[in-house]
Design a protein around this motif. Structure first.
Motif, PDB file in Angstrom:
ATOM      1  N   GLY A   1      10.090  -5.759  -7.830  1.00 21.07           N
ATOM      2  CA  GLY A   1       9.935  -7.244  -7.362  1.00 21.07           C
ATOM      3  C   GLY A   1      11.382  -7.742  -6.887  1.00 21.07           C
ATOM      4  N   CYS A   2      11.226  -9.132  -6.932  1.00 18.71           N
ATOM      5  CA  CYS A   2      12.372  -9.531  -6.116  1.00 18.71           C
ATOM      6  C   CYS A   2      13.571  -9.763  -6.818  1.00 18.71           C
ATOM      7  CB  CYS A   2      11.790 -11.198  -5.783  1.00 18.71           C
ATOM      8  SG  CYS A   2      12.378 -11.779  -4.232  1.00 18.71           S
TER       9      CYS A   2
ATOM     10  N   THR B   1      13.710 -16.139   3.845  1.00 13.61           N
ATOM     11  CA  THR B   1      13.669 -15.212   4.883  1.00 13.61           C
ATOM     12  C   THR B   1      13.326 -15.795   6.162  1.00 13.61           C
ATOM     13  OG1 THR B   1      12.135 -14.435   2.920  1.00 13.61           O
ATOM     14  CG2 THR B   1      12.399 -13.295   4.963  1.00 13.61           C
ATOM     15  N   THR B   2      13.167 -17.058   6.030  1.00 14.18           N
ATOM     16  CA  THR B   2      12.889 -17.654   7.515  1.00 14.18           C
ATOM     17  C   THR B   2      14.268 -18.136   7.956  1.00 14.18           C
ATOM     18  OG1 THR B   2      12.607 -19.935   6.448  1.00 14.18           O
ATOM     19  CG2 THR B   2      10.508 -18.640   7.210  1.00 14.18           C
ATOM     20  N   SER B   3      15.196 -18.724   7.192  1.00 13.41           N
ATOM     21  CA  SER B   3      16.470 -18.618   7.417  1.00 13.41           C
ATOM     22  C   SER B   3      17.195 -17.618   7.938  1.00 13.41           C
ATOM     23  CB  SER B   3      17.580 -19.369   6.161  1.00 13.41           C
ATOM     24  OG  SER B   3      17.788 -17.939   5.541  1.00 13.41           O
ATOM     25  N   LEU B   4      16.804 -16.327   7.693  1.00  8.53           N
ATOM     26  CA  LEU B   4      17.177 -15.042   8.394  1.00  8.53           C
ATOM     27  C   LEU B   4      16.836 -14.974   9.725  1.00  8.53           C
ATOM     28  CD1 LEU B   4      16.663 -12.414   5.556  1.00  8.53           C
ATOM     29  CD2 LEU B   4      18.531 -13.854   5.664  1.00  8.53           C
ATOM     30  N   ALA B   5      15.605 -15.217   9.959  1.00  7.47           N
ATOM     31  CA  ALA B   5      15.081 -15.388  11.345  1.00  7.47           C
ATOM     32  C   ALA B   5      15.928 -16.238  12.186  1.00  7.47           C
ATOM     33  CB  ALA B   5      13.526 -15.692  11.221  1.00  7.47           C
ATOM     34  N   SER B   6      16.018 -17.437  11.568  1.00 11.93           N
ATOM     35  CA  SER B   6      16.742 -18.615  12.434  1.00 11.93           C
ATOM     36  C   SER B   6      18.276 -18.107  12.683  1.00 11.93           C
ATOM     37  CB  SER B   6      16.770 -19.802  11.562  1.00 11.93           C
ATOM     38  OG  SER B   6      17.330 -20.978  11.891  1.00 11.93           O
ATOM     39  N   ALA B   7      18.726 -17.762  11.650  1.00 11.33           N
ATOM     40  CA  ALA B   7      20.057 -17.213  11.778  1.00 11.33           C
ATOM     41  C   ALA B   7      20.415 -16.427  12.699  1.00 11.33           C
ATOM     42  CB  ALA B   7      20.904 -17.044  10.365  1.00 11.33           C
TER      43      ALA B   7
ATOM     44  N   ALA C   1      15.421 -19.942  -6.628  1.00 11.40           N
ATOM     45  CA  ALA C   1      14.674 -18.664  -6.477  1.00 11.40           C
ATOM     46  C   ALA C   1      15.136 -17.618  -7.319  1.00 11.40           C
ATOM     47  CB  ALA C   1      15.018 -18.218  -4.906  1.00 11.40           C
ATOM     48  N   ARG C   2      16.389 -17.926  -7.664  1.00  9.98           N
ATOM     49  CA  ARG C   2      16.819 -16.775  -8.668  1.00  9.98           C
ATOM     50  C   ARG C   2      16.179 -17.424  -9.908  1.00  9.98           C
ATOM     51  NH1 ARG C   2      15.983 -13.522  -6.439  1.00  9.98           N
ATOM     52  NH2 ARG C   2      16.546 -11.973  -8.160  1.00  9.98           N
ATOM     53  N   MET C   3      16.112 -18.507 -10.366  1.00  9.89           N
ATOM     54  CA  MET C   3      15.367 -19.057 -11.657  1.00  9.89           C
ATOM     55  C   MET C   3      14.178 -18.514 -11.583  1.00  9.89           C
ATOM     56  SD  MET C   3      15.193 -22.872 -13.332  1.00  9.89           S
ATOM     57  CE  MET C   3      17.012 -22.666 -13.671  1.00  9.89           C
ATOM     58  N   ALA C   4      13.492 -18.794 -10.512  1.00  7.28           N
ATOM     59  CA  ALA C   4      11.936 -18.494 -10.614  1.00  7.28           C
ATOM     60  C   ALA C   4      11.883 -16.824 -10.375  1.00  7.28           C
ATOM     61  CB  ALA C   4      11.089 -19.059  -9.544  1.00  7.28           C
ATOM     62  N   ARG C   5      12.717 -15.990 -10.290  1.00  7.68           N
ATOM     63  CA  ARG C   5      12.696 -14.561 -10.061  1.00  7.68           C
ATOM     64  C   ARG C   5      12.107 -14.281  -8.805  1.00  7.68           C
ATOM     65  NH1 ARG C   5      12.430 -15.363 -15.442  1.00  7.68           N
ATOM     66  NH2 ARG C   5      13.653 -13.891 -16.604  1.00  7.68           N
ATOM     67  N   GLY C   6      12.298 -14.990  -7.697  1.00  7.68           N
ATOM     68  CA  GLY C   6      11.586 -14.874  -6.206  1.00  7.68           C
ATOM     69  C   GLY C   6      11.543 -15.872  -5.508  1.00  7.68           C
ATOM     70  N   CYS C   7      11.487 -15.908  -4.035  1.00 10.13           N
ATOM     71  CA  CYS C   7      11.288 -16.983  -3.405  1.00 10.13           C
ATOM     72  C   CYS C   7       9.943 -17.148  -2.881  1.00 10.13           C
ATOM     73  CB  CYS C   7      12.294 -16.922  -2.283  1.00 10.13           C
ATOM     74  SG  CYS C   7      12.210 -15.666  -1.264  1.00 10.13           S
ATOM     75  N   THR C   8       9.731 -17.749  -1.944  1.00 10.26           N
ATOM     76  CA  THR C   8       8.396 -18.040  -1.074  1.00 10.26           C
ATOM     77  C   THR C   8       7.874 -16.454  -0.625  1.00 10.26           C
ATOM     78  OG1 THR C   8       9.918 -18.661   0.559  1.00 10.26           O
ATOM     79  CG2 THR C   8       8.127 -20.295   0.114  1.00 10.26           C
ATOM     80  N   SER C   9       8.870 -15.552  -0.337  1.00 15.23           N
ATOM     81  CA  SER C   9       8.318 -14.361   0.047  1.00 15.23           C
ATOM     82  C   SER C   9       7.995 -13.476  -1.111  1.00 15.23           C
ATOM     83  CB  SER C   9       9.448 -13.639   0.735  1.00 15.23           C
ATOM     84  OG  SER C   9       9.915 -14.240   1.689  1.00 15.23           O
ATOM     85  N   GLY C  10       8.879 -13.167  -2.068  1.00 11.38           N
ATOM     86  CA  GLY C  10       8.847 -12.453  -3.229  1.00 11.38           C
ATOM     87  C   GLY C  10       7.943 -12.936  -4.108  1.00 11.38           C
TER      88      GLY C  10
ATOM     89  N   PHE D   1       0.954  -1.345  -0.179  1.00 10.06           N
ATOM     90  CA  PHE D   1       0.140  -0.045   0.058  1.00 10.06           C
ATOM     91  C   PHE D   1       0.980   1.222  -0.179  1.00 10.06           C
ATOM     92  CE2 PHE D   1      -2.789   3.275   2.370  1.00 10.06           C
ATOM     93  CZ  PHE D   1      -3.799   3.148   1.403  1.00 10.06           C
ATOM     94  N   LEU D   2       1.912   1.264   0.831  1.00  9.43           N
ATOM     95  CA  LEU D   2       2.641   2.552   0.860  1.00  9.43           C
ATOM     96  C   LEU D   2       3.800   2.533  -0.226  1.00  9.43           C
ATOM     97  CD1 LEU D   2       3.345   2.434   4.761  1.00  9.43           C
ATOM     98  CD2 LEU D   2       1.762   3.820   3.610  1.00  9.43           C
ATOM     99  N   THR D   3       4.377   1.431  -0.703  1.00 11.11           N
ATOM    100  CA  THR D   3       5.628   1.633  -1.308  1.00 11.11           C
ATOM    101  C   THR D   3       5.281   0.993  -2.734  1.00 11.11           C
ATOM    102  OG1 THR D   3       6.433  -0.544  -1.133  1.00 11.11           O
ATOM    103  CG2 THR D   3       6.981   1.315   0.409  1.00 11.11           C
ATOM    104  N   GLY D   4       4.206   0.202  -2.908  1.00  6.80           N
ATOM    105  CA  GLY D   4       4.216  -0.421  -4.314  1.00  6.80           C
ATOM    106  C   GLY D   4       4.823  -1.586  -4.373  1.00  6.80           C
ATOM    107  N   ASN D   5       5.682  -1.929  -3.383  1.00  9.27           N
ATOM    108  CA  ASN D   5       6.592  -3.086  -3.440  1.00  9.27           C
ATOM    109  C   ASN D   5       6.071  -4.065  -2.362  1.00  9.27           C
ATOM    110  OD1 ASN D   5       8.591  -3.486  -5.483  1.00  9.27           O
ATOM    111  ND2 ASN D   5       9.273  -1.720  -4.871  1.00  9.27           N
ATOM    112  N   GLY D   6       6.253  -5.280  -2.639  1.00  8.04           N
ATOM    113  CA  GLY D   6       5.839  -6.276  -1.471  1.00  8.04           C
ATOM    114  C   GLY D   6       6.904  -6.696  -0.687  1.00  8.04           C
ATOM    115  N   LEU D   7       7.152  -8.141  -0.080  1.00 14.36           N
ATOM    116  CA  LEU D   7       8.285  -8.311   0.581  1.00 14.36           C
ATOM    117  C   LEU D   7       9.075  -9.394  -0.209  1.00 14.36           C
ATOM    118  CD1 LEU D   7       6.095  -9.299   3.534  1.00 14.36           C
ATOM    119  CD2 LEU D   7       7.363  -7.288   3.411  1.00 14.36           C
ATOM    120  N   GLY D   8      10.346  -9.646   0.102  1.00 10.08           N
ATOM    121  CA  GLY D   8      11.240 -10.492  -0.275  1.00 10.08           C
ATOM    122  C   GLY D   8      12.538 -10.468   0.436  1.00 10.08           C
ATOM    123  N   SER D   9      13.457 -11.376  -0.046  1.00 10.06           N
ATOM    124  CA  SER D   9      14.780 -11.472   0.383  1.00 10.06           C
ATOM    125  C   SER D   9      15.633 -12.258  -0.482  1.00 10.06           C
ATOM    126  CB  SER D   9      14.979 -12.199   1.788  1.00 10.06           C
ATOM    127  OG  SER D   9      15.025 -13.504   1.537  1.00 10.06           O
TER     128      SER D   9
END
Lengths: 180, 424
Positions: free
Chosen positions: B422-423, B113-119, A135-144, A35-43
């Motif tokens: 995006g990610c 991301t859960t590995s970050l919380a864990s580490a 995750a890099r192949m799919a352009r994002g992980c469980t978060s992104g 809502f605030l940034t237009g971006n979600g979460l990720g790592s």
């Protein structure tokens, strides 16, 4: 100093929150980010950017000649210039803070009852390498992808979410000794 | 539509405090994951042996909560969904990557991301997962060139959402997902009772109220519906600097004051500017386009523009300028309104259309002759042959010394560079 460290590590342990409550809070955080940034979460993008930054220090020419790395840190591009980098470090801090307040700071290995510490450490390392490669192949992980793309109804993210669960369930039987 | 806030849309070392905003978002993210128990690999792995379905419960509660809030805000006109990053669909690399991630998940016991919380809470296995992650990300960067073409093109559909896939209104899709999630929660609790041997009667009753609230909110979104293009257009405000002061204008005001109508001379100049990406969109029918068009122009007749907007939103860099071109201005203005209603930044109209362009650059050219036009938005020239962009005035040299006098109008609205979302 040692008493200080001990006092941090020996706080009373509190139970985890209820999954639906944790999910609701996570959902509100995710909504506020969108809502605030237009971006979600990720790592996972940050993992890739940190590695690329290191590569760029060691071998800048190599980064400039590799198409994938070029986009992250080619020329005078700063690989840290992306929202996901502060989210990554914030998540590390946030995890630590929750561990501190809830008395869960402890050096330990979380593993199934039958597996040795060494094997668990090896598989954690291998699993991390595989996960980030995927995750890099799919352009994002469980978060992104799964969380953020799932929320914004991105079609590809839903396919990725099912693929993650599918891959894990398909493999679970073969590694059941690791966890049970 | 005030949200998302333009100032928060991109982090940049030019505005260091944007790092603080995203750092706080990350902090809340890591905190929530840890307090839900995701620092412990056993809790995550238990999901895949049907003993404890915390992963599914947390993840889907988060998705449906965020989704209902997000599309609720869109329905109420608070949030511009076109400015929200939607992961573009690369189906095949996504699915293969997803399967690899799944294997990594069950072997490693974490996701990134859960590995970050864990580490960060001292778990050695979480730290090793993170370390392995750096190696995996490094290996991907080094091997991507082996399948670069596949990675960037296989199953590419761009910005596509489930409502478009199924041809349903967005509210209905939200409602269906909420219902699916509630059904999955019910199934998960049955599994925990049977496989995990847990006493589910001690679960808090308030969860039924939460489920009811979610379903009610989703139903409300179905009934409110998404704002129409006209409603979105009415809410748009575009900021322009007037004598150095930023002032917000309604789009109709910009049209009336002719602040978005650029002279052919300005188009000639920006086309030659390497720092700008100029996309000339020719909104006339194909036969007129074939007769004559500005070199490099994209032919998108009015009826096709709507279908092309997702591509504009997804791929274009922040320094892209769109110039809409018709014979005169009527059709180009319609197209301009469509782009503006869809939050495409930096859209302009060629003043006087191609008639004006040819008058300036090609009146003397062989093969082009003026004719009187009956309709206002018709071409006022005839062409000996349908040469398209091979007439000299389709690509005039910016160095030819035209000595044109005009007032420059183009200003860049700073919006996020789409490649940065995006990610990535």
């Amino acid at each position: 100093m040692t008493t200080f460290v001990k006092s941090i590590l020996k706080r009373p342990t509190k139970p985890f929150v209820h999954p639906y409550f944790g999910g609701m809070i996570l959902g509100i955080v995710l909504f506020l980010a969108l809502f605030l940034t237009g971006n979600g979460l990720g790592s996972s993008g940050a993992t890739s950017r940190l590695v690329t930054a290191a590569t760029d220090l060691a071998a800048p020419g190599h980064v400039d000649r590799t198409p994938y790395l070029l986009k992250l840190a080619g020329g005078d591009k700063n690989p840290f210039d992306d929202w996901i980098v502060p989210v990554f470090f914030g998540a590390l801090l946030g995890g630590f803070a929750s561990g501190f307040f809830n008395g869960r700071l402890k050096f330990e290995i979380t593993k199934g009852p039958q597996i040795s510490n060494r094997a668990r450490m090896l598989f954690a390392f291998l699993g991390g390498a595989l996960f980030l490669y995927g995750a890099r192949m799919a352009r994002g992980c469980t978060s992104g992808q799964a969380l953020t793309g799932g929320t914004t109804l991105a079609a590809g993210s839903w396919a990725i979410m099912f693929a993650i669960f599918g891959g894990a369930y398909a493999m679970a039987y073969f590694v059941r000794k690791m966890w049970n | 539509m005030p949200f998302p806030l333009p100032a928060f849309m991109a982090v940049s070392s030019a505005n260091p405090w944007t790092y603080v905003v995203f750092g706080l978002i990350g902090f809340a993210f890591g905190f929530t994951l840890e307090m839900s128990g995701f620092g412990d690999s056993r809790k995550l792995a238990a999901q895949f042996y049907f003993k404890e379905l915390t992963v599914l419960k947390v993840m889907f509660t988060a998705i449906v909560t965020a989704m209902v809030l997000l599309f609720g805000a869109v329905a109420l006109g608070l949030l511009d969904f076109n400015l929200v990053w939607v992961n573009p669909t690369y189906l095949w690399s996504g699915i293969l990557g997803g399967l690899i991630m799944g294997v990594g998940f069950i072997i490693g016991g974490f996701c990134p991301t859960t590995s970050l919380a864990s580490a960060s809470t001292g778990k050695i296995d979480g730290m090793l997962f993170m370390l392995g992650g750096f190696v995996g990300a490094f290996l991907f960067g080094e091997t991507e060139s082996l399948f670069d073409h596949w990675y960037n093109t296989a199953g590419y559909f761009g910005r596509v959402t489930l409502d478009q896939v199924f041809g349903l209104p967005i509210g209905v899709v939200v409602l269906l997902i909420v219902v699916m999630a509630l059904f999955m929660f019910w199934g998960a609790e049955q599994l925990e009772r049977i496989v995990g041997k847990r006493d589910m009667s001690r679960e808090p009753k308030i969860r039924f109220a939460g489920a009811g609230l979610l379903a009610a909110a989703a139903l409300a979104i179905v009934f409110i519906g998404s704002p129409s293009l006209e409603e979105k257009y009415a809410r748009v405000q575009i900021e322009r600097a007037v004598e150095g002061e930023p002032i917000k204008f309604a789009p109709d005001e910009l049209l009336a004051k002719r602040m978005v109508h650029i002279h052919p001379g300005e188009l000639l100049q920006v086309r030659a500017d390497d720092r700008l990406r100029v996309l000339v969109i020719d909104v006339r029918p194909e036969n007129e386009y074939n007769l004559f068009h500005i070199k490099g122009a994209l032919n998108l007749p009015l009826a096709q523009i709507a279908g092309f907007i997702p591509a504009l939103l997804e791929r274009q860099a922040a320094n892209t300028v769109y110039v809409l071109v018709g014979n005169n201005e009527a059709a180009a203005t319609e197209a301009w309104k469509m782009l503006v209603a869809n939050s495409v930044p930096n859209a302009y109209i060629l003043e006087g259309g191609l008639n004006h362009w040819i008058t300036v650059f090609g009146e003397e050219e062989d093969g082009i002759a003026p004719v009187p036009a009956a309709l206002e938005d018709a071409l006022r020239f005839t062409f000996q042959a349908a040469l398209g962009d091979r007439y000299a005035c389709a690509d005039p040299s910016p160095l030819a010394g035209w000595e044109l006098e005009y007032e420059p109008k183009i200003q860049l609205q700073l919006k996020r560079d789409k490649s940065g979302g995006g990610c990535g």
